[in-house]
Design a protein around this motif. Structure first.
Motif, PDB file in Angstrom:
ATOM      1  N   VAL A 143       0.835  -1.208   0.000  1.00  0.00           N
ATOM      2  CA  VAL A 143       0.000   0.000   0.000  1.00  0.00           C
ATOM      3  C   VAL A 143       0.866   1.253   0.000  1.00  0.00           C
ATOM      4  O   VAL A 143       0.630   2.197  -0.777  1.00  0.00           O
ATOM      5  CB  VAL A 143      -0.951   0.004   1.214  1.00  0.00           C
ATOM      6  N   SER A 144       1.880   1.287   0.850  1.00  0.00           N
ATOM      7  CA  SER A 144       2.745   2.458   0.955  1.00  0.00           C
ATOM      8  C   SER A 144       3.446   2.741  -0.370  1.00  0.00           C
ATOM      9  O   SER A 144       3.571   3.900  -0.791  1.00  0.00           O
ATOM     10  CB  SER A 144       3.771   2.242   2.060  1.00  0.00           C
ATOM     11  N   TYR A 145       3.909   1.700  -1.030  1.00  0.00           N
ATOM     12  CA  TYR A 145       4.589   1.840  -2.321  1.00  0.00           C
ATOM     13  C   TYR A 145       3.646   2.445  -3.366  1.00  0.00           C
ATOM     14  O   TYR A 145       4.005   3.372  -4.089  1.00  0.00           O
ATOM     15  CB  TYR A 145       5.079   0.467  -2.765  1.00  0.00           C
ATOM     16  N   GLY A 146       2.428   1.930  -3.433  1.00  0.00           N
ATOM     17  CA  GLY A 146       1.465   2.445  -4.402  1.00  0.00           C
ATOM     18  C   GLY A 146       1.122   3.899  -4.154  1.00  0.00           C
ATOM     19  O   GLY A 146       1.053   4.708  -5.094  1.00  0.00           O
ATOM     20  N   LEU A 147       0.909   4.260  -2.880  1.00  0.00           N
ATOM     21  CA  LEU A 147       0.612   5.651  -2.542  1.00  0.00           C
ATOM     22  C   LEU A 147       1.779   6.565  -2.904  1.00  0.00           C
ATOM     23  O   LEU A 147       1.583   7.695  -3.376  1.00  0.00           O
ATOM     24  CB  LEU A 147       0.297   5.774  -1.055  1.00  0.00           C
ATOM     25  N   GLY A 148       2.993   6.069  -2.702  1.00  0.00           N
ATOM     26  CA  GLY A 148       4.175   6.860  -3.031  1.00  0.00           C
ATOM     27  C   GLY A 148       4.256   7.181  -4.514  1.00  0.00           C
ATOM     28  O   GLY A 148       4.604   8.299  -4.905  1.00  0.00           O
ATOM     29  N   ILE A 149       3.924   6.202  -5.351  1.00  0.00           N
ATOM     30  CA  ILE A 149       3.974   6.439  -6.794  1.00  0.00           C
ATOM     31  C   ILE A 149       2.865   7.395  -7.224  1.00  0.00           C
ATOM     32  O   ILE A 149       3.074   8.277  -8.071  1.00  0.00           O
ATOM     33  CB  ILE A 149       3.890   5.115  -7.568  1.00  0.00           C
ATOM     34  N   LEU A 150       1.674   7.241  -6.654  1.00  0.00           N
ATOM     35  CA  LEU A 150       0.602   8.184  -6.992  1.00  0.00           C
ATOM     36  C   LEU A 150       1.008   9.615  -6.629  1.00  0.00           C
ATOM     37  O   LEU A 150       0.755  10.563  -7.394  1.00  0.00           O
ATOM     38  CB  LEU A 150      -0.692   7.810  -6.260  1.00  0.00           C
ATOM     39  N   LYS A 151       1.632   9.777  -5.476  1.00  0.00           N
ATOM     40  CA  LYS A 151       2.079  11.107  -5.058  1.00  0.00           C
ATOM     41  C   LYS A 151       3.171  11.619  -5.983  1.00  0.00           C
ATOM     42  O   LYS A 151       3.161  12.794  -6.399  1.00  0.00           O
ATOM     43  CB  LYS A 151       2.583  11.044  -3.617  1.00  0.00           C
ATOM     44  N   LYS A 152       4.111  10.750  -6.336  1.00  0.00           N
ATOM     45  CA  LYS A 152       5.246  11.135  -7.170  1.00  0.00           C
ATOM     46  C   LYS A 152       4.810  11.550  -8.567  1.00  0.00           C
ATOM     47  O   LYS A 152       5.357  12.500  -9.146  1.00  0.00           O
ATOM     48  CB  LYS A 152       6.214   9.946  -7.247  1.00  0.00           C
ATOM     49  N   THR A 153       3.822  10.868  -9.115  1.00  0.00           N
ATOM     50  CA  THR A 153       3.394  11.129 -10.490  1.00  0.00           C
ATOM     51  C   THR A 153       2.165  12.023 -10.579  1.00  0.00           C
ATOM     52  O   THR A 153       1.740  12.366 -11.681  1.00  0.00           O
ATOM     53  CB  THR A 153       3.075   9.795 -11.205  1.00  0.00           C
ATOM     54  N   GLN A 154       1.580  12.364  -9.405  1.00  0.00           N
ATOM     55  CA  GLN A 154       0.343  13.161  -9.379  1.00  0.00           C
ATOM     56  C   GLN A 154      -0.755  12.486 -10.196  1.00  0.00           C
ATOM     57  O   GLN A 154      -1.480  13.128 -10.970  1.00  0.00           O
ATOM     58  CB  GLN A 154       0.604  14.574  -9.914  1.00  0.00           C
ATOM     59  N   ALA A 155      -0.868  11.162 -10.033  1.00  0.00           N
ATOM     60  CA  ALA A 155      -1.840  10.374 -10.785  1.00  0.00           C
ATOM     61  C   ALA A 155      -3.050  10.041  -9.920  1.00  0.00           C
ATOM     62  O   ALA A 155      -3.024  10.168  -8.695  1.00  0.00           O
ATOM     63  CB  ALA A 155      -1.195   9.090 -11.295  1.00  0.00           C
ATOM     64  N   SER A 156      -4.113   9.608 -10.586  1.00  0.00           N
ATOM     65  CA  SER A 156      -5.351   9.217  -9.904  1.00  0.00           C
ATOM     66  C   SER A 156      -5.549   7.713  -9.855  1.00  0.00           C
ATOM     67  O   SER A 156      -6.398   7.222  -9.116  1.00  0.00           O
ATOM     68  CB  SER A 156      -6.561   9.850 -10.604  1.00  0.00           C
ATOM     69  N   MET A 157      -4.790   6.986 -10.660  1.00  0.00           N
ATOM     70  CA  MET A 157      -4.952   5.531 -10.712  1.00  0.00           C
ATOM     71  C   MET A 157      -3.608   4.875 -10.967  1.00  0.00           C
ATOM     72  O   MET A 157      -2.812   5.350 -11.776  1.00  0.00           O
ATOM     73  CB  MET A 157      -5.938   5.125 -11.813  1.00  0.00           C
ATOM     74  N   LEU A 158      -3.356   3.776 -10.272  1.00  0.00           N
ATOM     75  CA  LEU A 158      -2.117   3.021 -10.424  1.00  0.00           C
ATOM     76  C   LEU A 158      -2.442   1.537 -10.566  1.00  0.00           C
ATOM     77  O   LEU A 158      -3.261   0.989  -9.827  1.00  0.00           O
ATOM     78  CB  LEU A 158      -1.214   3.227  -9.206  1.00  0.00           C
ATOM     79  N   SER A 159      -1.782   0.912 -11.525  1.00  0.00           N
ATOM     80  CA  SER A 159      -1.844  -0.536 -11.647  1.00  0.00           C
ATOM     81  C   SER A 159      -0.470  -1.020 -12.093  1.00  0.00           C
ATOM     82  O   SER A 159       0.446  -0.212 -12.288  1.00  0.00           O
ATOM     83  CB  SER A 159      -2.929  -0.963 -12.641  1.00  0.00           C
ATOM     84  N   GLY A 160      -0.309  -2.304 -12.245  1.00  0.00           N
ATOM     85  CA  GLY A 160       0.966  -2.863 -12.684  1.00  0.00           C
ATOM     86  C   GLY A 160       0.967  -4.362 -12.517  1.00  0.00           C
ATOM     87  O   GLY A 160       0.058  -4.941 -11.924  1.00  0.00           O
ATOM     88  N   TYR A 161       2.003  -5.000 -13.043  1.00  0.00           N
ATOM     89  CA  TYR A 161       2.087  -6.456 -12.995  1.00  0.00           C
ATOM     90  C   TYR A 161       2.710  -6.944 -11.690  1.00  0.00           C
ATOM     91  O   TYR A 161       3.887  -6.683 -11.435  1.00  0.00           O
ATOM     92  CB  TYR A 161       2.917  -6.996 -14.152  1.00  0.00           C
ATOM     93  N   PRO A 162       1.964  -7.650 -10.845  1.00  0.00           N
ATOM     94  CA  PRO A 162       2.582  -8.359  -9.720  1.00  0.00           C
ATOM     95  C   PRO A 162       3.450  -9.512 -10.232  1.00  0.00           C
ATOM     96  O   PRO A 162       3.421  -9.853 -11.423  1.00  0.00           O
ATOM     97  CB  PRO A 162       1.371  -8.899  -8.938  1.00  0.00           C
ATOM     98  N   ARG A 163       4.220 -10.102  -9.341  1.00  0.00           N
ATOM     99  CA  ARG A 163       4.968 -11.303  -9.703  1.00  0.00           C
ATOM    100  C   ARG A 163       3.964 -12.445  -9.870  1.00  0.00           C
ATOM    101  O   ARG A 163       3.159 -12.714  -8.971  1.00  0.00           O
ATOM    102  CB  ARG A 163       5.987 -11.657  -8.620  1.00  0.00           C
ATOM    103  N   GLN A 164       4.015 -13.111 -11.009  1.00  0.00           N
ATOM    104  CA  GLN A 164       3.054 -14.161 -11.313  1.00  0.00           C
ATOM    105  C   GLN A 164       3.606 -15.527 -10.923  1.00  0.00           C
ATOM    106  O   GLN A 164       4.697 -15.907 -11.344  1.00  0.00           O
ATOM    107  CB  GLN A 164       2.704 -14.143 -12.808  1.00  0.00           C
TER     108      GLN A 164
END
Length: 385
Positions: A143-164
């Motif tokens: 959660v902390s990592y995702g919030l950090g990227i949203l703050k860094k990029t000033q974005a409203s939505m974040l997604s990405g590939y987890p380890r499968q």
């Protein structure tokens, strides 16, 4: 004709080599220094769960252990017929942040998972909502990592590939079809800047969204018939001025999507077909893509054929076609193998990119037949059409 064909293969190989190199640089930089320590903002974690008794405890326990503690953890029991609800009730006794929601009966016109997500959104209180699947396991940093990227990029939505995670090589090869995006399709650096809906990508295993964006859309109402709710949400954000970004998540989340090859096939053919828009333009576009994928998958064989003609003598016209085809094949499949390694797939899986590309074509064509037949896609005991 041979020269034209080989130039196409070489051009795609060059594109693939540049695209993944660019994407890897961008994603690696995006992942740096994103830890956020301000925990004043409530975050909702929303888990739709239908017959997930084998997975749900492991998932929820990983959410309970987040370093970002200001959470509410909502699990919606989507009309399960197993012990999913009982397991979550027991977990509630250990952590007051967990809340079990009994899902309503599926309403006409809605897809099953998307209706569960709508109910979760309506029940949530967080300024941010993280939608995640019951088959995911989150590191404490998730959660902390995702919030950090949203703050860094000033974005409203974040997604990405987890380890499968995959039990067999066959399942892993099917799941690695997702490498098509970073290797051949999406320039993530430019997508963040320009927000083209066609390049908007997401995966339902991790969808971190600002509440204000969801409220602007009325939640998932406009997506209720979408087969791919995740990509649909990303495209909705891009079209409406809510910035969406795609980030590397393999060090923060893992997921075992499928337990068998057949389940993986049916799930992925549904997703591949769900991403493609209907209508004549979409059909022509996907037909062209299928043709190119078939050409790419056969490029090593074409190179061998050209080499045979060269060795027969008096066939110098095959020199350039052989060289361009060989270089194009090496660039493409080495880029695929590097992408596989970067996103956490095995080396063996990465080396079998040619086979995976053929499987993508086969899954699309079979899924297209199912869609046009009107049968719809069977998933979790429901039919999606």
């Amino acid at each position: 004709m041979n020269l034209v064909l080989s130039c196409i293969i070489f051009g795609i190989g060059l594109w693939s080599f540049w695209l993944f190199a660019s994407n890897r640089t961008y994603l690696s930089k995006l992942a740096e220094h994103n830890e956020t320590h301000d925990q004043s903002t409530l975050v909702t974690i929303a888990v739709p769960a239908r017959n997930e008794e084998a997975m749900i405890e492991r998932c929820v326990r990983s959410l309970m252990q987040q370093s970002y503690a200001n959470l509410e953890i909502l699990v919606l029991d989507d009309n399960s017929t197993d012990h999913t609800a009982t397991i979550v009730r027991n977990l509630q006794k250990e952590d007051a942040r967990i809340r079990l929601i009994t899902g309503k009966s599926l309403q006409p016109g809605w897809g099953g998972k998307i209706y569960a997500m709508q109910q979760l959104f309506k029940a949530s209180n967080g300024k941010f909502v993280l939608f995640t699947d019951a088959d995911t396991v989150h590191e404490p940093s998730s959660v902390s990592y995702g919030l950090g990227i949203l703050k860094k990029t000033q974005a409203s939505m974040l997604s990405g590939y987890p380890r499968q995670q995959a039990k067999t090589l066959g399942i892993e090869m099917l799941v690695s079809a997702m490498l098509f995006n970073p290797t051949l399709f999406v320039p993530f650096r430019f997508q963040e800047r320009w927000q083209f809906p066609i390049f908007a990508m997401a995966i339902g295993q991790y969808l971190l969204v600002k509440r204000e964006a969801l409220e602007a859309f009325g939640g998932f109402i406009s997506l209720k018939t979408e087969i791919c709710d995740d990509v649909g949400l990303a495209r909705l954000c891009a079209r409406n001025g809510f910035k969406q970004v795609f980030a590397p998540l393999k060090d923060h989340v893992s997921c075992e999507m499928f337990s068998s090859f057949g389940q993986a096939w049916h799930g992925l053919e549904r997703s591949i077909n769900g991403v493609v828009k209907q209508g004549l333009i979409g059909f022509v576009l996907i037909l062209a893509i299928v043709g190119v994928l078939l050409l790419l998958s056969s490029s090593p064989i074409i190179a061998v054929v050209y080499a045979v003609f060269l060795t027969l003598g008096n066939a110098h016209s095959y020199s350039l076609p052989f060289l361009f085809t060989l270089l194009g094949s090496v660039l493409l499949f080495s880029s695929w193998a590097r992408a596989a390694s970067y996103f956490g797939f095995s080396k063996k899986c990465g080396r079998l990119g040619l086979v995976t590309i053929l499987l993508v074509v086969a899954m699309y064509l079979h899924g297209y037949h199912i869609r046009k037949s009107g049968r719809g896609f069977a998933w979790k005991g429901r039919i999606l059409s």
